[in-house]
Enzyme design. Structure first.
Site, PDB file in Angstrom:
ATOM      1  N   CYS A 120     -20.637  59.853 -24.296  1.00 31.01           N
ATOM      2  CA  CYS A 120     -21.460  58.646 -24.166  1.00 31.01           C
ATOM      3  C   CYS A 120     -22.945  59.001 -24.023  1.00 31.01           C
ATOM      4  CB  CYS A 120     -20.953  57.768 -23.036  1.00 31.01           C
ATOM      5  SG  CYS A 120     -21.477  56.055 -23.183  1.00 31.01           S
ATOM      6  N   HIS A 229     -15.009  57.363 -24.203  1.00 32.79           N
ATOM      7  CA  HIS A 229     -14.765  58.009 -22.913  1.00 32.79           C
ATOM      8  C   HIS A 229     -13.351  58.594 -22.836  1.00 32.79           C
ATOM      9  CE1 HIS A 229     -18.340  56.898 -20.468  1.00 32.79           C
ATOM     10  NE2 HIS A 229     -18.475  55.999 -21.434  1.00 32.79           N
ATOM     11  N   GLU A 231     -12.430  61.055 -20.954  1.00 30.98           N
ATOM     12  CA  GLU A 231     -12.127  61.545 -19.600  1.00 30.98           C
ATOM     13  C   GLU A 231     -11.261  60.580 -18.809  1.00 30.98           C
ATOM     14  OE1 GLU A 231     -15.470  58.778 -18.745  1.00 30.98           O
ATOM     15  OE2 GLU A 231     -14.933  60.125 -20.394  1.00 30.98           O
TER      16      GLU A 231
END
Length: 261
Positions: A120, A229, A231
């Site tokens: 990001c 994202h 993660e």
């Protein structure tokens, strides 16, 4: 004859860039738990938080101390002056300390062979470092999707649900992790790449043509930056796990090479 002593392989060390924030009226540095967990569990590395404090860092010492760097997402935006545009509105959250830390540091780390994963804001930082520009309100552009996360009153897990497909470009780093060339990803950003930085390779695009992933074309080591994202999806997304696993293996290879193994 006694057996030769074999030194066990250590976990690679990954520096996770932080945001500069205010905590209890003090300057502090913070990273969200999702990045720490993903580095530890999916990348198999030791997470080490890196303060967004340029005067505290030494790029040569950092190169010797860590095996990879993770550039996190953030509510803040890269200052528009950093890519030659008019200043962002005063109401836009920015992080000048992070800009001053990351942007000068990245070229040195990449030149030193440091594996890199950008997410990001980290994806956007990489583009700016290579001379690219950012579109400050993607959703306002004709023909673009609304890539923002939506209603903040929803449970956090819903922010990170899949929102749109990406098309993976053949022949790149991401193709090895997404061989079917089409995947679903989440979307939590309002800025995006306007002009691609020189020396960056497009790895994936959204249905509206927005660049969703890039790598450093000339870098021999793992360099991948994504706009979404991963993660927050390592527990239920194969692509997210593969991204962090590949990053972790690149960091482990660097750790072994530096140890002479």
């Amino acid at each position: 004859m006694p057996a030769a002593h074999i030194r066990p392989a250590r976990r690679p060390v990954v520096a996770i860039i932080t945001d500069r924030i205010e905590l209890h009226h003090h300057v502090a540095y913070a990273a969200l738990d999702g990045y720490v967990r993903a580095v530890a569990s999916a990348a198999g590395a030791l997470p080490l938080l890196l303060p967004a404090c340029p005067e505290a860092l030494d790029s040569e010492a950092l190169t010797e101390a860590v095996d990879g760097i993770l550039l996190t997402g953030s509510p803040s935006n890269v200052a528009a002056e950093r890519y030659g545009a008019a200043p962002l509105p005063a109401t836009t959250r920015q992080d000048p300390a992070r800009d001053a830390t990351v942007l000068p540091l990245l070229p040195r780390l990449i030149a030193a062979g440091m594996p890199l994963l950008g997410i990001c804001r980290g994806f956007q930082e990489l583009n700016v470092v290579y001379g690219g520009t950012l579109e400050r309100a993607v959703h306002a552009q004709p023909g673009r999707l609304d890539h923002r996360e939506g209603d903040h009153a929803r449970p956090i897990a819903q922010w990170y649900e899949d929102r749109h497909a990406i098309q993976v470009v053949p022949g790149g780093r991401l193709e090895a992790l997404a061989p079917d060339h089409s995947c679903l990803v989440n979307s939590l950003h309002h800025q995006g790449i306007e002009r691609l930085g020189d020396g960056l390779r497009v790895e994936a695009t959204a249905p509206d043509g927005l660049v969703e992933a890039v790598s450093v074309d000339a870098a021999p080591q793992f360099t991948l930056a994504v706009q979404w994202h991963p993660e927050m999806r390592v527990d239920d997304s194969a692509l997210s796990r593969r991204i962090f696993a590949a990053f972790g293996e690149a960091c482990a290879q660097r750790a072994r090479a530096r140890a002479g193994n």
